[in-house]
Design an enzyme around this catalytic site. Sequence first.
Site, PDB file in Angstrom:
ATOM      1  N   GLY A   9       0.773  -1.232   0.035  1.00 13.86           N
ATOM      2  CA  GLY A   9      -0.033  -0.061   0.079  1.00 13.86           C
ATOM      3  C   GLY A   9       0.934   1.436   0.059  1.00 13.86           C
ATOM      4  N   GLN A  41       2.976  10.026   1.006  1.00 17.52           N
ATOM      5  CA  GLN A  41       4.365   9.182   1.234  1.00 17.52           C
ATOM      6  C   GLN A  41       5.197   9.513   0.133  1.00 17.52           C
ATOM      7  OE1 GLN A  41       2.453   5.041   2.163  1.00 17.52           O
ATOM      8  NE2 GLN A  41       4.403   5.133   3.135  1.00 17.52           N
ATOM      9  N   CYS A  91       6.077  -0.158   6.955  1.00  9.38           N
ATOM     10  CA  CYS A  91       5.818   1.209   6.236  1.00  9.38           C
ATOM     11  C   CYS A  91       6.793   1.308   5.397  1.00  9.38           C
ATOM     12  CB  CYS A  91       5.273   2.185   7.250  1.00  9.38           C
ATOM     13  SG  CYS A  91       4.741   3.698   6.387  1.00  9.38           S
ATOM     14  N   LEU A  92       6.674   1.835   4.100  1.00 10.63           N
ATOM     15  CA  LEU A  92       7.791   2.316   3.241  1.00 10.63           C
ATOM     16  C   LEU A  92       8.352   3.604   3.787  1.00 10.63           C
ATOM     17  CD1 LEU A  92       6.389   1.626  -0.476  1.00 10.63           C
ATOM     18  CD2 LEU A  92       7.883   0.291   1.287  1.00 10.63           C
ATOM     19  N   HIS A 147      -4.197   1.239   7.866  1.00 11.80           N
ATOM     20  CA  HIS A 147      -2.922   1.822   7.729  1.00 11.80           C
ATOM     21  C   HIS A 147      -2.633   3.027   6.823  1.00 11.80           C
ATOM     22  CE1 HIS A 147       1.729   1.081   7.876  1.00 11.80           C
ATOM     23  NE2 HIS A 147       1.557   1.886   6.854  1.00 11.80           N
ATOM     24  N   GLU A 148      -3.314   2.452   5.431  1.00 10.62           N
ATOM     25  CA  GLU A 148      -2.933   3.651   4.385  1.00 10.62           C
ATOM     26  C   GLU A 148      -3.960   4.999   4.670  1.00 10.62           C
ATOM     27  OE1 GLU A 148      -0.557   3.330   2.543  1.00 10.62           O
ATOM     28  OE2 GLU A 148      -0.466   1.174   3.033  1.00 10.62           O
ATOM     29  N   HIS A 185      -2.653   7.346   6.834  1.00  6.58           N
ATOM     30  CA  HIS A 185      -1.408   8.509   6.461  1.00  6.58           C
ATOM     31  C   HIS A 185      -2.402   9.638   5.889  1.00  6.58           C
ATOM     32  CE1 HIS A 185       2.389   6.228   6.236  1.00  6.58           C
ATOM     33  NE2 HIS A 185       1.808   5.272   5.700  1.00  6.58           N
TER      34      HIS A 185
HETATM   35 ZN    ZN Z   1       2.697   3.318   5.466  1.00  6.94          ZN
END
Ligand code: ZN
Length: 179
Positions: free
Chosen positions: A49, A54, A103-104, A145-146, A149
Site C-alpha cells: 500500500g 508518502q 511502512c515504506l 494503515h493507508e 496516512h
Molecule cells: Zn505506511
Amino acid sequence: MAIRKVARLGHPVLREPCRELTRAEIRAPATRRLVEDMRETMAEYAGVGLAAPQVHEPVRIAIIEFDPGDAERDLDEGRTSFTVFNPRTTVLDSTPAGYWEGCLSVPGMRGYVERPRRVQVDYLDEAAKPARVVADGFLATVFQHELDHLDGVLYVDRLADPKLFAFNEEFSRYVAEGG
Ligand code: ZN
C-alpha cells in the site's frame, strides 16, 4: 511514469492532514500521472500500500495492491488492487485484529498494531464514481494503515506496546522464530 522519492518518518508531510480532491481533479491527467507514479514507486519498494503524502503530495489518495496469492482469504470478492480517492472508513466489527505492520516511510522496521477487524471504506474511484469495499482481517489493516496516512497518522503512533517494535532482521531472528 516515474519512481518518486518516499518521505520518511520525521518529514513533516507525513504529519499533515491531507486535503480532498474535487471530482474534476480526480479525473485530471496530473492525478492520473500521480497514481501511476505511486504504483510504480510501490512496486519498486515492494509495498502492499502507498498513500499520496508518502510521495510528498498531501491529497487524499491511497493505493493498495496485493499479489493474488498473498492474502486471498481476506480479499473482498477476490479483488487485489484498489485506488481510492477521498476515502471514509466505517468500522463494522471493532474486535481487534493484530498484525506486524511495516511502512515504506519507516524503512527496515515493523511493529505490532491492533485495529478493528472489519471495516467498510466508501470512496471515489478513478472515474470519480462512488464505490465501496468491505475489508476483513489483513486487508482491513492495510486499508486502515493507508487511510491513517491521509490524517497524518503513522502505525508507530498505534503500537500495541512500544516494545513490540523491531528491525526486520531482529524480527525474523527473535520474534517470527518465537526465540
Ligand atoms: Zn505506511
